[in-house]
Structure formats: C-alpha cells, structure tokens
Design a protein around this motif. Sequence first.
Motif, PDB file in Angstrom:
ATOM      1  N   HIS A 149       0.840  -1.197   0.000  1.00 12.95           N
ATOM      2  CA  HIS A 149       0.000   0.000   0.000  1.00 12.95           C
ATOM      3  C   HIS A 149       0.877   1.249   0.000  1.00 12.95           C
ATOM      4  O   HIS A 149       1.654   1.446   0.939  1.00 12.95           O
ATOM      5  CB  HIS A 149      -0.927  -0.012   1.222  1.00 12.95           C
ATOM      6  N   PRO A 150       0.761   2.092  -1.025  1.00 15.28           N
ATOM      7  CA  PRO A 150       1.572   3.313  -1.049  1.00 15.28           C
ATOM      8  C   PRO A 150       1.242   4.205   0.144  1.00 15.28           C
ATOM      9  O   PRO A 150       0.072   4.430   0.453  1.00 15.28           O
ATOM     10  CB  PRO A 150       1.203   3.989  -2.367  1.00 15.28           C
ATOM     11  N   MET A 151       2.290   4.660   0.826  1.00 16.20           N
ATOM     12  CA  MET A 151       2.140   5.453   2.048  1.00 16.20           C
ATOM     13  C   MET A 151       2.947   6.747   1.933  1.00 16.20           C
ATOM     14  O   MET A 151       3.869   6.827   1.129  1.00 16.20           O
ATOM     15  CB  MET A 151       2.651   4.659   3.254  1.00 16.20           C
ATOM     16  N   PRO A 152       2.622   7.743   2.782  1.00 11.52           N
ATOM     17  CA  PRO A 152       3.474   8.926   2.844  1.00 11.52           C
ATOM     18  C   PRO A 152       4.919   8.507   3.165  1.00 11.52           C
ATOM     19  O   PRO A 152       5.149   7.503   3.842  1.00 11.52           O
ATOM     20  CB  PRO A 152       2.877   9.743   3.990  1.00 11.52           C
ATOM     21  N   SER A 153       5.862   9.286   2.705  1.00 13.28           N
ATOM     22  CA  SER A 153       7.286   8.933   2.819  1.00 13.28           C
ATOM     23  C   SER A 153       7.758   8.632   4.235  1.00 13.28           C
ATOM     24  O   SER A 153       8.705   7.874   4.426  1.00 13.28           O
ATOM     25  CB  SER A 153       8.140  10.059   2.250  1.00 13.28           C
ATOM     26  N   ALA A 154       7.133   9.214   5.234  1.00  9.70           N
ATOM     27  CA  ALA A 154       7.553   8.981   6.619  1.00  9.70           C
ATOM     28  C   ALA A 154       7.171   7.592   7.125  1.00  9.70           C
ATOM     29  O   ALA A 154       7.772   7.103   8.078  1.00  9.70           O
ATOM     30  CB  ALA A 154       6.940  10.044   7.531  1.00  9.70           C
ATOM     31  N   ASN A 155       6.189   6.948   6.508  1.00  4.14           N
ATOM     32  CA  ASN A 155       5.634   5.715   7.080  1.00  4.14           C
ATOM     33  C   ASN A 155       6.406   4.425   6.813  1.00  4.14           C
ATOM     34  O   ASN A 155       6.478   3.570   7.701  1.00  4.14           O
ATOM     35  CB  ASN A 155       4.183   5.553   6.639  1.00  4.14           C
ATOM     36  N   PRO A 156       6.975   4.189   5.631  1.00  9.56           N
ATOM     37  CA  PRO A 156       7.647   2.904   5.409  1.00  9.56           C
ATOM     38  C   PRO A 156       8.694   2.508   6.444  1.00  9.56           C
ATOM     39  O   PRO A 156       8.795   1.320   6.766  1.00  9.56           O
ATOM     40  CB  PRO A 156       8.245   3.070   3.999  1.00  9.56           C
ATOM     41  N   PRO A 157       9.465   3.442   7.037  1.00  6.38           N
ATOM     42  CA  PRO A 157      10.408   3.005   8.068  1.00  6.38           C
ATOM     43  C   PRO A 157       9.749   2.404   9.314  1.00  6.38           C
ATOM     44  O   PRO A 157      10.408   1.721  10.096  1.00  6.38           O
ATOM     45  CB  PRO A 157      11.164   4.296   8.433  1.00  6.38           C
ATOM     46  N   LEU A 158       8.445   2.631   9.496  1.00  5.81           N
ATOM     47  CA  LEU A 158       7.726   2.063  10.637  1.00  5.81           C
ATOM     48  C   LEU A 158       7.402   0.583  10.433  1.00  5.81           C
ATOM     49  O   LEU A 158       7.180  -0.148  11.400  1.00  5.81           O
ATOM     50  CB  LEU A 158       6.410   2.818  10.852  1.00  5.81           C
ATOM     51  N   LEU A 159       7.334   0.154   9.188  1.00 10.37           N
ATOM     52  CA  LEU A 159       6.799  -1.164   8.882  1.00 10.37           C
ATOM     53  C   LEU A 159       7.639  -2.342   9.373  1.00 10.37           C
ATOM     54  O   LEU A 159       7.063  -3.318   9.875  1.00 10.37           O
ATOM     55  CB  LEU A 159       6.524  -1.278   7.387  1.00 10.37           C
ATOM     56  N   PRO A 160       8.970  -2.343   9.238  1.00  8.50           N
ATOM     57  CA  PRO A 160       9.713  -3.532   9.681  1.00  8.50           C
ATOM     58  C   PRO A 160       9.457  -3.911  11.139  1.00  8.50           C
ATOM     59  O   PRO A 160       9.279  -5.086  11.455  1.00  8.50           O
ATOM     60  CB  PRO A 160      11.178  -3.147   9.451  1.00  8.50           C
ATOM     61  N   ARG A 161       9.419  -2.943  12.013  1.00  9.31           N
ATOM     62  CA  ARG A 161       9.182  -3.237  13.438  1.00  9.31           C
ATOM     63  C   ARG A 161       7.785  -3.810  13.651  1.00  9.31           C
ATOM     64  O   ARG A 161       7.594  -4.771  14.388  1.00  9.31           O
ATOM     65  CB  ARG A 161       9.383  -1.953  14.260  1.00  9.31           C
ATOM     66  N   LEU A 162       6.794  -3.207  12.987  1.00 11.76           N
ATOM     67  CA  LEU A 162       5.416  -3.667  13.131  1.00 11.76           C
ATOM     68  C   LEU A 162       5.256  -5.069  12.560  1.00 11.76           C
ATOM     69  O   LEU A 162       4.668  -5.953  13.200  1.00 11.76           O
ATOM     70  CB  LEU A 162       4.470  -2.688  12.443  1.00 11.76           C
ATOM     71  N   VAL A 163       5.788  -5.311  11.388  1.00 12.18           N
ATOM     72  CA  VAL A 163       5.678  -6.632  10.751  1.00 12.18           C
ATOM     73  C   VAL A 163       6.392  -7.683  11.610  1.00 12.18           C
ATOM     74  O   VAL A 163       5.878  -8.784  11.808  1.00 12.18           O
ATOM     75  CB  VAL A 163       6.232  -6.588   9.310  1.00 12.18           C
ATOM     76  N   SER A 164       7.542  -7.333  12.134  1.00  8.54           N
ATOM     77  CA  SER A 164       8.285  -8.263  12.997  1.00  8.54           C
ATOM     78  C   SER A 164       7.497  -8.601  14.258  1.00  8.54           C
ATOM     79  O   SER A 164       7.433  -9.760  14.674  1.00  8.54           O
ATOM     80  CB  SER A 164       9.630  -7.637  13.372  1.00  8.54           C
ATOM     81  N   LEU A 165       6.859  -7.601  14.845  1.00  7.98           N
ATOM     82  CA  LEU A 165       6.042  -7.819  16.041  1.00  7.98           C
ATOM     83  C   LEU A 165       4.904  -8.798  15.776  1.00  7.98           C
ATOM     84  O   LEU A 165       4.574  -9.631  16.621  1.00  7.98           O
ATOM     85  CB  LEU A 165       5.461  -6.487  16.524  1.00  7.98           C
ATOM     86  N   LEU A 166       4.303  -8.703  14.606  1.00  9.06           N
ATOM     87  CA  LEU A 166       3.105  -9.482  14.300  1.00  9.06           C
ATOM     88  C   LEU A 166       3.387 -10.769  13.538  1.00  9.06           C
ATOM     89  O   LEU A 166       2.458 -11.480  13.159  1.00  9.06           O
ATOM     90  CB  LEU A 166       2.110  -8.612  13.526  1.00  9.06           C
ATOM     91  N   LYS A 167       4.652 -11.074  13.307  1.00  7.90           N
ATOM     92  CA  LYS A 167       5.014 -12.292  12.592  1.00  7.90           C
ATOM     93  C   LYS A 167       4.590 -13.516  13.383  1.00  7.90           C
ATOM     94  O   LYS A 167       4.798 -13.568  14.606  1.00  7.90           O
ATOM     95  CB  LYS A 167       6.533 -12.331  12.372  1.00  7.90           C
ATOM     96  N   PRO A 168       3.953 -14.490  12.715  1.00 14.77           N
ATOM     97  CA  PRO A 168       3.569 -15.715  13.445  1.00 14.77           C
ATOM     98  C   PRO A 168       4.785 -16.366  14.076  1.00 14.77           C
ATOM     99  O   PRO A 168       5.848 -16.422  13.481  1.00 14.77           O
ATOM    100  CB  PRO A 168       2.976 -16.610  12.358  1.00 14.77           C
ATOM    101  N   ARG A 169       4.609 -16.833  15.270  1.00 15.96           N
ATOM    102  CA  ARG A 169       5.727 -17.444  15.990  1.00 15.96           C
ATOM    103  C   ARG A 169       5.693 -18.934  15.877  1.00 15.96           C
ATOM    104  O   ARG A 169       4.820 -19.626  15.824  1.00 15.96           O
ATOM    105  CB  ARG A 169       5.704 -17.010  17.442  1.00 15.96           C
TER     106      ARG A 169
END
Length: 135
Positions: free
Chosen positions: A115-135
């Motif tokens: 999903h295209p996001m404002p330029s400030a947002n993509p750096p937030l994604l790795p931490r969020l995706v890592s948090l929600l990754k199935p364990r």
Amino acid sequence: MRVVFVSGCALIDAQGRVLIAKRPQTKPMAGLWEFPGGKIESGESPESALIRELREELAIDADASSLSPLTFTSHDYDDFHLLMVLYECRKWGGEIKAVEGQTLRWVEPIRLYDHPMPSANPPLLPRLVSLLKPR
C-alpha cells in the motif's frame, strides 16, 4: 523548518491484521494509505492526542492503558519535518466507522508494504511486521 509532532496507531484485530486508512482527495497526500492518528496539539500528550484522533476519525474509544509505544519515525518533507510516534492498540470500545469519509482496510502485516504510504511511514513497517510475525 517547522516540526510537526504526530501520534499514529496500529490498531490490531484478533486475527493480527492492521487497520490502515486511505487519505481522502481533500487532504494533502491524497490517496496514500496511513495509520489512524494525527497532530499533537499544544498541551496534549502523544497518548491524549491519539485518543482524541481515534474518536474523531474512527468513532472508537481507547484509553492510555491500551496504547503501547511501538516505534517512531522522523522525516523531512518539503515544508516541514515530521516526528511521529507509532503506538499499537489491541483493545478499544465501539465499532470502527470512517467518520471522515476515508477508505478503511484491514490488512495482513506483510501486505502493508503493498500500500503506497506517505514517505515517513515505510520506516515504521519492519518493526510492526516483525512484532506481528507468526511465531
């Protein structure tokens, strides 16, 4: 350069999906996807600003105890510098509604990158995706 302080929220449902909103055509950066939230007004804490924004944008009630700081981003736009704190929230009251006419979408964390996001947002994604990754 003017600094704009913003609180954003990764609302996470029982299936581990994240809510994103498409910016309406009437706003700057129209058509881009973002996390709910907004500017921190003078005298507000980041949490109280986010609670207010969630009520205004989505008609839901969250309290500070349900907000957990996740990460932040700092980004230079052409005419301002944005500093945004991203919280996660898994518990809120009420039914989510698109109060401002925005398109809402629940997405799997890894699909946030699609999903295209404002330029400030993509750096937030790795931490969020890592948090929600199935364990």
